[in-house]
Design a protein around this motif. Sequence first.
Motif, PDB file in Angstrom:
ATOM      1  N   UNK A  65     -11.835  10.948  11.842  1.00 23.39           N
ATOM      2  CA  UNK A  65     -10.524  10.597  12.395  1.00 23.39           C
ATOM      3  C   UNK A  65      -9.418  10.700  11.349  1.00 23.39           C
ATOM      4  N   UNK A  66      -9.618  10.088  10.209  1.00 25.00           N
ATOM      5  CA  UNK A  66      -8.585  10.020   9.172  1.00 25.00           C
ATOM      6  C   UNK A  66      -8.535  11.309   8.360  1.00 25.00           C
ATOM      7  N   UNK A  67      -7.378  11.553   7.713  1.00 31.26           N
ATOM      8  CA  UNK A  67      -7.210  12.711   6.830  1.00 31.26           C
ATOM      9  C   UNK A  67      -7.722  12.388   5.436  1.00 31.26           C
ATOM     10  N   UNK A  68      -9.029  12.211   5.349  1.00 36.18           N
ATOM     11  CA  UNK A  68      -9.671  11.904   4.081  1.00 36.18           C
ATOM     12  C   UNK A  68     -11.118  12.376   4.152  1.00 36.18           C
ATOM     13  N   UNK A  78      -1.032  10.657  -0.993  1.00 39.72           N
ATOM     14  CA  UNK A  78       0.045  10.893  -0.029  1.00 39.72           C
ATOM     15  C   UNK A  78      -0.445  10.712   1.405  1.00 39.72           C
ATOM     16  N   UNK A  79      -1.677  11.088   1.678  1.00 35.61           N
ATOM     17  CA  UNK A  79      -2.249  10.908   3.012  1.00 35.61           C
ATOM     18  C   UNK A  79      -2.486   9.423   3.298  1.00 35.61           C
ATOM     19  N   UNK A  80      -2.973   8.707   2.315  1.00 32.91           N
ATOM     20  CA  UNK A  80      -3.189   7.265   2.479  1.00 32.91           C
ATOM     21  C   UNK A  80      -1.861   6.557   2.739  1.00 32.91           C
ATOM     22  N   UNK A  81      -0.811   6.985   2.054  1.00 32.93           N
ATOM     23  CA  UNK A  81       0.506   6.366   2.218  1.00 32.93           C
ATOM     24  C   UNK A  81       1.023   6.474   3.648  1.00 32.93           C
ATOM     25  N   UNK A  82       0.545   7.457   4.399  1.00 32.88           N
ATOM     26  CA  UNK A  82       0.978   7.649   5.786  1.00 32.88           C
ATOM     27  C   UNK A  82       0.222   6.765   6.776  1.00 32.88           C
ATOM     28  N   UNK A  83      -0.806   6.063   6.307  1.00 34.86           N
ATOM     29  CA  UNK A  83      -1.582   5.198   7.197  1.00 34.86           C
ATOM     30  C   UNK A  83      -0.763   3.958   7.557  1.00 34.86           C
ATOM     31  N   UNK A  84      -1.168   3.278   8.613  1.00 36.24           N
ATOM     32  CA  UNK A  84      -0.443   2.119   9.109  1.00 36.24           C
ATOM     33  C   UNK A  84      -0.611   0.865   8.267  1.00 36.24           C
ATOM     34  N   UNK A 133      -2.476  -1.613   8.623  1.00 34.02           N
ATOM     35  CA  UNK A 133      -3.857  -2.037   8.398  1.00 34.02           C
ATOM     36  C   UNK A 133      -4.350  -1.618   7.018  1.00 34.02           C
ATOM     37  N   UNK A 134      -3.680  -0.663   6.436  1.00 30.32           N
ATOM     38  CA  UNK A 134      -4.076  -0.109   5.142  1.00 30.32           C
ATOM     39  C   UNK A 134      -3.202  -0.612   3.990  1.00 30.32           C
ATOM     40  N   UNK A 135      -2.425  -1.674   4.213  1.00 30.32           N
ATOM     41  CA  UNK A 135      -1.479  -2.166   3.193  1.00 30.32           C
ATOM     42  C   UNK A 135      -2.164  -2.473   1.866  1.00 30.32           C
ATOM     43  N   UNK A 136      -3.296  -3.124   1.896  1.00 30.93           N
ATOM     44  CA  UNK A 136      -3.999  -3.477   0.667  1.00 30.93           C
ATOM     45  C   UNK A 136      -4.467  -2.233  -0.088  1.00 30.93           C
ATOM     46  N   UNK A 137      -5.062  -1.298   0.628  1.00 34.22           N
ATOM     47  CA  UNK A 137      -5.528  -0.054   0.000  1.00 34.22           C
ATOM     48  C   UNK A 137      -4.350   0.735  -0.564  1.00 34.22           C
ATOM     49  N   UNK A 138      -3.240   0.780   0.180  1.00 33.56           N
ATOM     50  CA  UNK A 138      -2.068   1.519  -0.291  1.00 33.56           C
ATOM     51  C   UNK A 138      -1.499   0.888  -1.560  1.00 33.56           C
ATOM     52  N   UNK A 139      -1.473  -0.435  -1.614  1.00 33.61           N
ATOM     53  CA  UNK A 139      -0.970  -1.122  -2.813  1.00 33.61           C
ATOM     54  C   UNK A 139      -1.878  -0.849  -4.009  1.00 33.61           C
ATOM     55  N   UNK A 140      -3.178  -0.905  -3.787  1.00 41.07           N
ATOM     56  CA  UNK A 140      -4.132  -0.630  -4.872  1.00 41.07           C
ATOM     57  C   UNK A 140      -3.972   0.812  -5.350  1.00 41.07           C
ATOM     58  N   UNK A 141      -3.838   1.733  -4.423  1.00 41.09           N
ATOM     59  CA  UNK A 141      -3.675   3.143  -4.772  1.00 41.09           C
ATOM     60  C   UNK A 141      -2.405   3.362  -5.592  1.00 41.09           C
ATOM     61  N   UNK A 142      -1.299   2.775  -5.153  1.00 40.68           N
ATOM     62  CA  UNK A 142      -0.035   2.915  -5.891  1.00 40.68           C
ATOM     63  C   UNK A 142      -0.169   2.390  -7.312  1.00 40.68           C
ATOM     64  N   UNK A 143      -0.812   1.247  -7.471  1.00 40.96           N
ATOM     65  CA  UNK A 143      -1.004   0.650  -8.784  1.00 40.96           C
ATOM     66  C   UNK A 143      -1.886   1.526  -9.677  1.00 40.96           C
ATOM     67  N   UNK A 144      -3.008   2.003  -9.135  1.00 45.29           N
ATOM     68  CA  UNK A 144      -3.920   2.851  -9.913  1.00 45.29           C
ATOM     69  C   UNK A 144      -3.266   4.179 -10.270  1.00 45.29           C
ATOM     70  N   UNK A 145      -2.482   4.723  -9.353  1.00 45.12           N
ATOM     71  CA  UNK A 145      -1.781   5.977  -9.602  1.00 45.12           C
ATOM     72  C   UNK A 145      -0.731   5.792 -10.711  1.00 45.12           C
TER      73      UNK A 145
END
Length: 161
Positions: free
Chosen positions: A46-49, A133-139, A141-153
């Motif tokens: 389903x997801x772009x990953x 960039x694909x994760x950033x487009x998720x809703x 529900x993905x706020x925690x993952x997006x924050x972790x990704x931004x920090x690690x990036x």
Amino acid sequence: MQFGGYSGQAYSPAGDKGRFVLPPLFRKAVKESSDGRVLCLMKHPIWNCLVGFGLSRKEELDAQLDREEEIAVRVGKDFDRDTRASQLFGFIELPFDDSGRFVMPDHLRTLGRIEDGLYFQGGGRFFTLWNPAQLAEMGDDWASAKAACESLLADAKAKGK
């Protein structure tokens, strides 16, 4: 030690020649799950990953196929076992070295929209590999993952300077 699943987050920049590094936390779990250095990868349905896991998941996929067929029969729904088996078992087995380096085939990079790096997100029975960039487009529900990704990036970019 019994395999405990995949958890945590990590980021790995793209290397040369299509190589990526399986981060230590995930490398250890895949080794435990595969009884060696074999990473299984496929496109998420389903997801772009991409989805990653070890070889031990094969047994689970067999059981899932049986369950899905049983449910379809019970509710009177058509079920094409061959098509579903092709979907579940359409993963590729990739070797990785002691440092976690593996070569990602071009078709998986395209399917997962992978570019300059991979964000890894634990998901229990499997983990996902994202283009940030694909994760950033998720809703939301993905706020925690997006924050972790931004920090690690941000950490990876700071180390690169």
